[in-house]
Design an enzyme around this catalytic site. Structure first.
Site, PDB file in Angstrom:
ATOM      1  N   TYR A  33      -9.523 -10.232   2.347  1.00 55.00           N
ATOM      2  CA  TYR A  33      -9.842  -9.913   3.735  1.00 55.00           C
ATOM      3  C   TYR A  33      -9.800  -8.420   3.949  1.00 55.00           C
ATOM      4  O   TYR A  33      -9.314  -7.669   3.106  1.00 55.00           O
ATOM      5  CB  TYR A  33      -8.894 -10.650   4.695  1.00 55.00           C
ATOM      6  N   LYS A 149      -6.318  -7.179  -1.706  1.00 58.32           N
ATOM      7  CA  LYS A 149      -6.004  -7.611  -0.335  1.00 58.32           C
ATOM      8  C   LYS A 149      -6.374  -9.090  -0.176  1.00 58.32           C
ATOM      9  O   LYS A 149      -7.405  -9.434   0.401  1.00 58.32           O
ATOM     10  CB  LYS A 149      -6.742  -6.717   0.674  1.00 58.32           C
ATOM     11  N   GLU A 182       6.543  -1.098   0.541  1.00 64.76           N
ATOM     12  CA  GLU A 182       5.694  -0.968   1.740  1.00 64.76           C
ATOM     13  C   GLU A 182       6.159  -2.004   2.741  1.00 64.76           C
ATOM     14  O   GLU A 182       7.117  -2.744   2.488  1.00 64.76           O
ATOM     15  CB  GLU A 182       4.220  -1.174   1.380  1.00 64.76           C
ATOM     16  N   LEU A 207      -0.343  -2.296  -1.497  1.00 66.63           N
ATOM     17  CA  LEU A 207      -1.732  -2.223  -1.052  1.00 66.63           C
ATOM     18  C   LEU A 207      -2.105  -0.759  -0.831  1.00 66.63           C
ATOM     19  O   LEU A 207      -1.312  -0.001  -0.270  1.00 66.63           O
ATOM     20  CB  LEU A 207      -1.921  -2.997   0.260  1.00 66.63           C
TER      21      LEU A 207
HETATM   22  N1  PLP Z   1       0.233  -2.935   3.264  1.00 69.70           N
HETATM   23  C1  PLP Z   1       0.028  -4.226   3.549  1.00 69.70           C
HETATM   24  C2  PLP Z   1       0.807  -5.263   2.812  1.00 69.70           C
HETATM   25  C3  PLP Z   1      -0.912  -4.606   4.525  1.00 69.70           C
HETATM   26  O1  PLP Z   1      -1.120  -5.895   4.794  1.00 69.70           O
HETATM   27  C4  PLP Z   1      -1.618  -3.590   5.222  1.00 69.70           C
HETATM   28  C5  PLP Z   1      -2.599  -3.916   6.248  1.00 69.70           C
HETATM   29  O2  PLP Z   1      -2.835  -5.039   6.586  1.00 69.70           O
HETATM   30  C6  PLP Z   1      -1.356  -2.255   4.901  1.00 69.70           C
HETATM   31  C7  PLP Z   1      -0.446  -1.963   3.904  1.00 69.70           C
HETATM   32  C8  PLP Z   1      -2.097  -1.144   5.586  1.00 69.70           C
HETATM   33  O3  PLP Z   1      -3.415  -1.096   5.132  1.00 69.70           O
HETATM   34  P1  PLP Z   1      -4.579  -0.474   6.019  1.00 69.70           P
HETATM   35  O4  PLP Z   1      -4.161   0.900   6.373  1.00 69.70           O
HETATM   36  O5  PLP Z   1      -5.753  -0.504   5.119  1.00 69.70           O
HETATM   37  O6  PLP Z   1      -4.722  -1.359   7.218  1.00 69.70           O
END
Ligand code: PLP
Length: 287
Positions: A33, A149, A182, A207
């Site tokens: 996603y 993701k 994270e 991520l």
């Molecule tokens: N880390 C995780 C586990 C996430 O699910 C998300 C966003 O959904 C992020 C980091 C932040 O990613 P982004 O800045 O691309 O939204």
């Protein structure tokens, strides 16, 4: 939630939109996603999200369901039909629909695509950013490919619920070495005691946040010293500031970790400045 969803080539009323029970996203979490922030009806950080989508799909050997240009058109049309200007756009691409079998369908089936749009109350989120939020820590228990993701988010959902139950907004995962990886749905940052902006490096199992990447650039342009270097929860509490980033949270100051204040327990100037810079850049580059 918006009134209209896109499901496999059709627009449907949200309340009636359905996917097949044999969809591999539903059966195996065999799906990826993306989430875009929407500013004035336009998709923020488009390049970063498309690059990551293509990478997630490629790592799982799922075909891109349509060209980037076609997908952009469908995303924008879904936004338009929902008449939402400030919000979030959710895209899910699963391997498709096939009789339940762990191995991939052979021959391959077309990927299944779902898009929804939800409204964000920017006044409320700005007020929350001005107050700051709390996080709790939780042991890292996810699989080894958090760089993809995928919709396999059960550990994240459980961690988020732990946070919610503790009156916090986010849970920070802490790995076996005692280092923060994270958040359950965001990347974690501190401005350490020496004033260095720090976030975990992408060799770790995290991520690669699109907001994180944009913010690294912005922070460097703003003349801050930036290091992709891990930190412990204790270091976060001893830090001047902490914050989280993501398409939903944008740049959100963290004022407490496990009930212990970060810095003086209020949102710090660096996080607040970076939030402003990020939103300005996102608005200027959204499509
Ligand atoms: N880390 C995780 C586990 C996430 O699910 C998300 C966003 O959904 C992020 C980091 C932040 O990613 P982004 O800045 O691309 O939204």
């Amino acid at each position: 939630m918006g009134r209209i969803a896109y499901v496999n080539g059709r627009f449907a009323r949200h309340a009636e939109a359905v996917v097949h029970i044999e969809d591999r996203g539903y059966q195996f979490a065999d799906a990826v996603y993306e989430v875009w922030a929407l500013f004035d009806g336009r998709l923020s950080d488009p390049e970063g999200h498309f690059v990551r989508l293509e990478r997630s799909l490629s790592e799982l050997r799922i075909a891109m369901p349509m060209s980037r240009a076609a997908l952009t058109m469908v995303l924008r049309e879904t936004v338009r039909r929902n008449r939402i200007r400030e919000g979030l756009v959710y895209l899910q691409v699963s391997r498709g629909v096939a009789p339940r079998d762990h191995a991939f369908p052979n021959p391959a089936v077309p990927p299944a695509v779902v898009i929804t749009v939800s409204r964000v109350d920017r006044e409320a989120t700005e007020a929350r950013a001005a107050r700051g939020v709390s996080v709790v820590t939780t042991p890292e228990n996810r699989w080894g490919r958090c760089d993809i993701k995928t919709v396999g988010l059960l550990p994240n959902a459980l961690a988020k619920q732990t946070a919610r139950a503790a009156g916090a907004v986010e849970a920070w995962y802490v790995d076996d070495l005692g280092l923060v990886t994270e958040g359950a749905s965001s990347n974690a940052w501190i401005v350490d005691a020496d004033g260095v902006l720090r976030t975990r490096d992408t060799n770790a199992n995290i991520l690669r946040g699109v907001t994180r990447l944009s913010l690294l650039d912005l922070a460097r342009e703003a003349g801050l010293t930036v290091e992709e270097r891990p930190f412990t929860p204790d270091e976060a509490c001893a830090a001047k500031e902490a914050f989280i980033t993501g398409a939903g949270s944008l740049v959100l100051p963290v004022i407490a970790v496990d009930g212990r204040p970060v810095g003086d327990g209020s949102p710090g100037p660096v996080a607040q400045r970076l939030r402003r810079l990020y939103i300005e850049r996102a608005k200027a580059t959204a499509i």
